[in-house]
Structures are given as C-alpha cells and as structure tokens.
Scaffold this motif. Structure first.
Motif, PDB file in Angstrom:
ATOM      1  N   ILE A   1     -17.483  44.463  14.875  1.00 13.03           N
ATOM      2  CA  ILE A   1     -18.462  44.339  15.873  1.00 13.03           C
ATOM      3  C   ILE A   1     -18.078  45.660  16.659  1.00 13.03           C
ATOM      4  CG2 ILE A   1     -18.507  43.358  18.237  1.00 13.03           C
ATOM      5  CD1 ILE A   1     -18.065  40.543  17.122  1.00 13.03           C
ATOM      6  N   LYS A   2     -16.953  46.187  16.824  1.00 14.63           N
ATOM      7  CA  LYS A   2     -16.627  47.227  17.715  1.00 14.63           C
ATOM      8  C   LYS A   2     -17.226  48.553  17.104  1.00 14.63           C
ATOM      9  CE  LYS A   2     -14.955  47.775  21.002  1.00 14.63           C
ATOM     10  NZ  LYS A   2     -15.494  47.396  22.243  1.00 14.63           N
ATOM     11  N   LYS A   3     -17.186  48.505  15.582  1.00 17.14           N
ATOM     12  CA  LYS A   3     -17.908  49.759  14.929  1.00 17.14           C
ATOM     13  C   LYS A   3     -19.391  49.706  15.323  1.00 17.14           C
ATOM     14  CE  LYS A   3     -19.249  49.480  10.668  1.00 17.14           C
ATOM     15  NZ  LYS A   3     -19.114  49.433   9.129  1.00 17.14           N
ATOM     16  N   GLU A   4     -19.995  48.520  15.139  1.00 13.34           N
ATOM     17  CA  GLU A   4     -21.573  48.441  15.499  1.00 13.34           C
ATOM     18  C   GLU A   4     -21.785  48.774  16.914  1.00 13.34           C
ATOM     19  OE1 GLU A   4     -24.022  47.897  13.537  1.00 13.34           O
ATOM     20  OE2 GLU A   4     -22.782  47.733  11.778  1.00 13.34           O
ATOM     21  N   GLN A   5     -21.023  48.480  17.870  1.00 12.99           N
ATOM     22  CA  GLN A   5     -21.077  48.744  19.203  1.00 12.99           C
ATOM     23  C   GLN A   5     -21.047  50.305  19.435  1.00 12.99           C
ATOM     24  OE1 GLN A   5     -18.242  45.906  21.434  1.00 12.99           O
ATOM     25  NE2 GLN A   5     -20.097  44.523  21.579  1.00 12.99           N
ATOM     26  N   SER A   6     -20.093  50.893  18.752  1.00 13.87           N
ATOM     27  CA  SER A   6     -19.871  52.428  18.828  1.00 13.87           C
ATOM     28  C   SER A   6     -21.086  52.983  18.370  1.00 13.87           C
ATOM     29  CB  SER A   6     -18.539  52.816  18.061  1.00 13.87           C
ATOM     30  OG  SER A   6     -18.900  52.674  16.933  1.00 13.87           O
ATOM     31  N   ARG A   7     -21.953  52.318  17.681  1.00 10.10           N
ATOM     32  CA  ARG A   7     -23.253  53.035  17.056  1.00 10.10           C
ATOM     33  C   ARG A   7     -24.209  52.617  17.928  1.00 10.10           C
ATOM     34  NH1 ARG A   7     -22.290  51.701  10.797  1.00 10.10           N
ATOM     35  NH2 ARG A   7     -20.651  53.162  10.195  1.00 10.10           N
ATOM     36  N   GLY A   8     -24.100  51.891  19.057  1.00 13.07           N
ATOM     37  CA  GLY A   8     -25.109  51.610  20.015  1.00 13.07           C
ATOM     38  C   GLY A   8     -25.502  50.177  19.909  1.00 13.07           C
ATOM     39  N   ASN A   9     -25.030  49.255  18.821  1.00 14.47           N
ATOM     40  CA  ASN A   9     -25.555  48.137  18.779  1.00 14.47           C
ATOM     41  C   ASN A   9     -24.521  47.141  19.356  1.00 14.47           C
ATOM     42  OD1 ASN A   9     -26.970  45.885  17.765  1.00 14.47           O
ATOM     43  ND2 ASN A   9     -26.335  46.025  15.604  1.00 14.47           N
ATOM     44  N   SER A  10     -25.083  46.846  20.415  1.00 14.13           N
ATOM     45  CA  SER A  10     -24.185  45.870  21.260  1.00 14.13           C
ATOM     46  C   SER A  10     -23.859  44.657  20.757  1.00 14.13           C
ATOM     47  CB  SER A  10     -24.728  46.055  22.783  1.00 14.13           C
ATOM     48  OG  SER A  10     -25.630  45.510  22.998  1.00 14.13           O
ATOM     49  N   PHE A  11     -25.142  43.989  20.059  1.00 11.85           N
ATOM     50  CA  PHE A  11     -24.964  42.615  19.510  1.00 11.85           C
ATOM     51  C   PHE A  11     -25.615  42.545  18.307  1.00 11.85           C
ATOM     52  CE2 PHE A  11     -26.542  37.964  19.633  1.00 11.85           C
ATOM     53  CZ  PHE A  11     -25.392  37.383  19.952  1.00 11.85           C
ATOM     54  N   PRO A  12     -24.650  42.984  17.285  1.00 17.72           N
ATOM     55  CA  PRO A  12     -25.183  42.995  15.839  1.00 17.72           C
ATOM     56  C   PRO A  12     -25.430  41.566  15.210  1.00 17.72           C
ATOM     57  CG  PRO A  12     -22.722  43.399  16.112  1.00 17.72           C
ATOM     58  CD  PRO A  12     -23.313  43.481  17.432  1.00 17.72           C
ATOM     59  N   GLN A  13     -26.573  41.540  14.437  1.00 17.03           N
ATOM     60  CA  GLN A  13     -26.871  40.450  13.948  1.00 17.03           C
ATOM     61  C   GLN A  13     -25.954  39.791  13.046  1.00 17.03           C
ATOM     62  OE1 GLN A  13     -29.952  39.289  14.590  1.00 17.03           O
ATOM     63  NE2 GLN A  13     -30.299  40.664  16.138  1.00 17.03           N
ATOM     64  N   MET A  14     -26.030  38.487  12.924  1.00 18.02           N
ATOM     65  CA  MET A  14     -25.030  37.603  12.321  1.00 18.02           C
ATOM     66  C   MET A  14     -24.985  37.889  10.817  1.00 18.02           C
ATOM     67  SD  MET A  14     -23.624  35.244  14.500  1.00 18.02           S
ATOM     68  CE  MET A  14     -23.122  33.828  13.440  1.00 18.02           C
ATOM     69  N   ASP A  15     -26.410  38.040  10.370  1.00 16.69           N
ATOM     70  CA  ASP A  15     -26.280  38.414   8.732  1.00 16.69           C
ATOM     71  C   ASP A  15     -25.661  39.614   8.362  1.00 16.69           C
ATOM     72  OD1 ASP A  15     -28.174  39.672   9.915  1.00 16.69           O
ATOM     73  OD2 ASP A  15     -29.988  39.150   8.507  1.00 16.69           O
ATOM     74  N   LYS A  16     -25.795  40.500   9.316  1.00 17.14           N
ATOM     75  CA  LYS A  16     -25.266  41.765   8.766  1.00 17.14           C
ATOM     76  C   LYS A  16     -23.830  41.770   9.229  1.00 17.14           C
ATOM     77  CE  LYS A  16     -25.632  46.906  10.315  1.00 17.14           C
ATOM     78  NZ  LYS A  16     -26.353  47.826  11.154  1.00 17.14           N
ATOM     79  N   LEU A  17     -23.157  41.077  10.091  1.00 14.81           N
ATOM     80  CA  LEU A  17     -21.875  41.130  10.211  1.00 14.81           C
ATOM     81  C   LEU A  17     -21.288  40.046   8.887  1.00 14.81           C
ATOM     82  CD1 LEU A  17     -21.271  40.161  14.009  1.00 14.81           C
ATOM     83  CD2 LEU A  17     -20.778  42.241  12.705  1.00 14.81           C
ATOM     84  N   ALA A  18     -22.006  39.162   8.527  1.00 13.67           N
ATOM     85  CA  ALA A  18     -21.431  38.242   7.435  1.00 13.67           C
ATOM     86  C   ALA A  18     -21.468  39.227   6.197  1.00 13.67           C
ATOM     87  CB  ALA A  18     -22.343  37.092   7.320  1.00 13.67           C
ATOM     88  N   ASP A  19     -22.385  39.966   6.078  1.00  9.69           N
ATOM     89  CA  ASP A  19     -22.633  40.842   4.830  1.00  9.69           C
ATOM     90  C   ASP A  19     -21.242  41.725   4.771  1.00  9.69           C
ATOM     91  OD1 ASP A  19     -24.238  41.368   2.410  1.00  9.69           O
ATOM     92  OD2 ASP A  19     -24.316  43.329   3.458  1.00  9.69           O
ATOM     93  N   SER A  20     -21.277  42.637   5.765  1.00  5.16           N
ATOM     94  CA  SER A  20     -20.254  43.450   5.942  1.00  5.16           C
ATOM     95  C   SER A  20     -18.872  42.840   5.736  1.00  5.16           C
ATOM     96  CB  SER A  20     -20.468  44.264   7.214  1.00  5.16           C
ATOM     97  OG  SER A  20     -21.484  44.954   7.475  1.00  5.16           O
ATOM     98  N   LEU A  21     -18.506  41.565   6.125  1.00  2.00           N
ATOM     99  CA  LEU A  21     -17.068  41.004   6.084  1.00  2.00           C
ATOM    100  C   LEU A  21     -16.986  40.171   4.777  1.00  2.00           C
ATOM    101  CD1 LEU A  21     -16.865  39.944   9.705  1.00  2.00           C
ATOM    102  CD2 LEU A  21     -15.705  41.823   8.777  1.00  2.00           C
ATOM    103  N   GLY A  22     -18.205  39.776   4.076  1.00  2.94           N
ATOM    104  CA  GLY A  22     -17.926  39.195   3.006  1.00  2.94           C
ATOM    105  C   GLY A  22     -17.760  37.735   3.246  1.00  2.94           C
ATOM    106  N   MET A  23     -18.363  37.356   4.237  1.00  4.91           N
ATOM    107  CA  MET A  23     -18.348  36.046   4.910  1.00  4.91           C
ATOM    108  C   MET A  23     -19.676  35.287   4.645  1.00  4.91           C
ATOM    109  SD  MET A  23     -16.320  36.196   8.404  1.00  4.91           S
ATOM    110  CE  MET A  23     -14.383  36.263   8.430  1.00  4.91           C
ATOM    111  N   THR A  24     -19.546  33.810   4.607  1.00  6.59           N
ATOM    112  CA  THR A  24     -20.703  33.051   4.748  1.00  6.59           C
ATOM    113  C   THR A  24     -21.022  32.963   6.144  1.00  6.59           C
ATOM    114  OG1 THR A  24     -19.645  31.094   5.116  1.00  6.59           O
ATOM    115  CG2 THR A  24     -20.098  31.826   2.804  1.00  6.59           C
ATOM    116  N   SER A  25     -22.460  32.706   6.345  1.00  4.26           N
ATOM    117  CA  SER A  25     -22.931  32.680   7.962  1.00  4.26           C
ATOM    118  C   SER A  25     -22.127  31.581   8.762  1.00  4.26           C
ATOM    119  CB  SER A  25     -24.304  32.254   7.832  1.00  4.26           C
ATOM    120  OG  SER A  25     -25.121  33.372   7.522  1.00  4.26           O
TER     121      SER A  25
END
Length: 234
Positions: free
Chosen positions: A40-64
């Motif tokens: 989340i902090k990586k995305e926020q450092s890029r200006g995305n203060s509320f990254p989408q759930m599916d993007k986070l899940a994909d990056s972490l290898g988690m299910t939704s």
C-alpha cells in the motif's frame, strides 16, 4: 514532539522501513499484514492513495477474500483506517491511513529508549560500586551499598560527582564512605552540583593555597636581620 514525529512519518520524511521490519511482529502484525502495508505504501508513494483490491491481491499473490480478511484484521488491530478526504475537485475520495500504526511505533520506540537508558543507568551504578571497592581494596558492606544507593536515588548525586568525591577521599587516604559523604554534603551546601563546578572550586582552592604559601616565603625572605656590632668599644 510526538505530533511532529507523527507528521513526518505520515509525510514519508522519515524512513521507517528498517524499524518496522525489526518490530512489526511486536506491533501485532503478521507477515501478510506487513507485506500488505509495504504494498500500500509503495502505491501511495506513486500517488495512488487507495489502490484497487484486485491490484493489491495480484501483487501479493492473495485471493480477494484473503486480502479483504487481512485488511479487516489490520483495522481490528487499530493499525489501519480507511478514511475520506476531498480531492482537488472537491470530491470525497477514500484513502488508507496508517496513523494508528505510527502512533504504536512511536510508543514502542519510546519504550526501547527508556529500556536502554535503564540498562545504561544500571551499568553506571555497578561501575561506581566496583570503582569504590577497587580503591578501598575491600568489598563493600550491605550498609555501604545502601549508602551509595541513597546518594544516587535520594540525594540525586551524579555518578561523576561521586567519582570526584572518591578521588578526593583517595588523595587524602580516607578510605571510607563517611569521608566521601562529608565531601558530597559540603559540595551540596555550596551549590556545587556539576563536575565542572567542583573542579573549578578545587582548582581555585589549590591556587589560593599556592599563593598563600608563596606570600609566606616572600615574607621570610624580607625579614630584616639586625646587624650585630662585632667589635667592642674601647
């Protein structure tokens, strides 16, 4: 001070990666929760203060579902909050807020500093006991140990001041705590509370004694010796 530190942490002005990496488990975070925080902090450092759930899940290898459970766990632990704020167009937008985590980090850091100070204090106190025993050439009695503890805890004499009192006692070949106690009391009554003040006082005393001794020597040199008439009058 804590408000300023919290503000700097939130703004990213202070790097917290190493401290959090060493202590995230103590803050109650699991490995997955810590990785989610980093993502989340990586995305926020890029200006995305509320990254989408599916993007986070994909990056972490988690299910939704697992991602949702992890976010919920962080909220339950009062580490993460989802808040709203207005954007440049005045529209309300969601964002992930870790202020509660930073507050926990500050509290943990303060505790670590306090523990470090306690360890350092205990080490200095033990060193004082050891130094006195070495100079006296014998173990300290329980009563003497209690006396030293009172100097530190009740009278609040600094360790450096006690060392100076020990030095004075040794120089005067007075290997006992009563002599040291009188020295410390004398300094206290004269409002000499720092080693520098004591050193200045001792130096002034030495200079005064040297001057007095020199004056006496000069007086002896200038004593007029009466002339004795060695011949008899006829």
């Amino acid at each position: 001070m804590q408000d300023l530190l919290l503000s700097l942490l939130e703004d990213g002005s202070i790097s917290i990666a190493n401290f959090l990496l060493d202590n995230y488990a103590k803050l109650g975070m699991t490995n997955d929760e810590f990785l989610l925080y980093l993502q989340i902090k990586k995305e926020q450092s890029r200006g995305n203060s509320f990254p989408q759930m599916d993007k986070l899940a994909d990056s972490l290898g988690m299910t939704s579902q697992n991602l949702f459970s992890t976010i919920q766990a962080l909220q339950d632990k009062k580490i993460l909050e989802i808040k709203q704020r207005k954007d440049d167009q005045g529209r309300l937008t969601d964002f992930y807020d870790f202020s509660l985590l930073y507050q926990k980090m500050i509290a943990l850091f303060d505790n670590k500093v306090e523990e470090t100070e306690k360890v350092a204090t205990a080490k200095q106190e033990n060193n004082i006991y050891d130094q006195i025993q070495i100079e006296f050439g014998r173990p300290l009695s329980p009563i003497e140990i209690e006396t030293i503890s009172q100097w530190i805890d009740t009278d609040h004499f600094s360790y450096d001041l006690i060392r100076l009192a020990l030095k004075e006692a040794v120089l005067n070949q007075a290997y006992n705590l009563k002599y040291m106690d009188r020295i410390l009391l004398n300094w206290q009554q004269r409002h000499l509370t720092t080693p520098a003040q004591v050193e200045n006082s001792l130096n002034s005393r030495t200079t005064s004694q040297d001057t007095s001794s020199s004056n006496k020597d000069n007086q002896k040199k200038h004593i007029q010796i009466p002339l004795v008439k060695l011949t008899k009058d006829n």
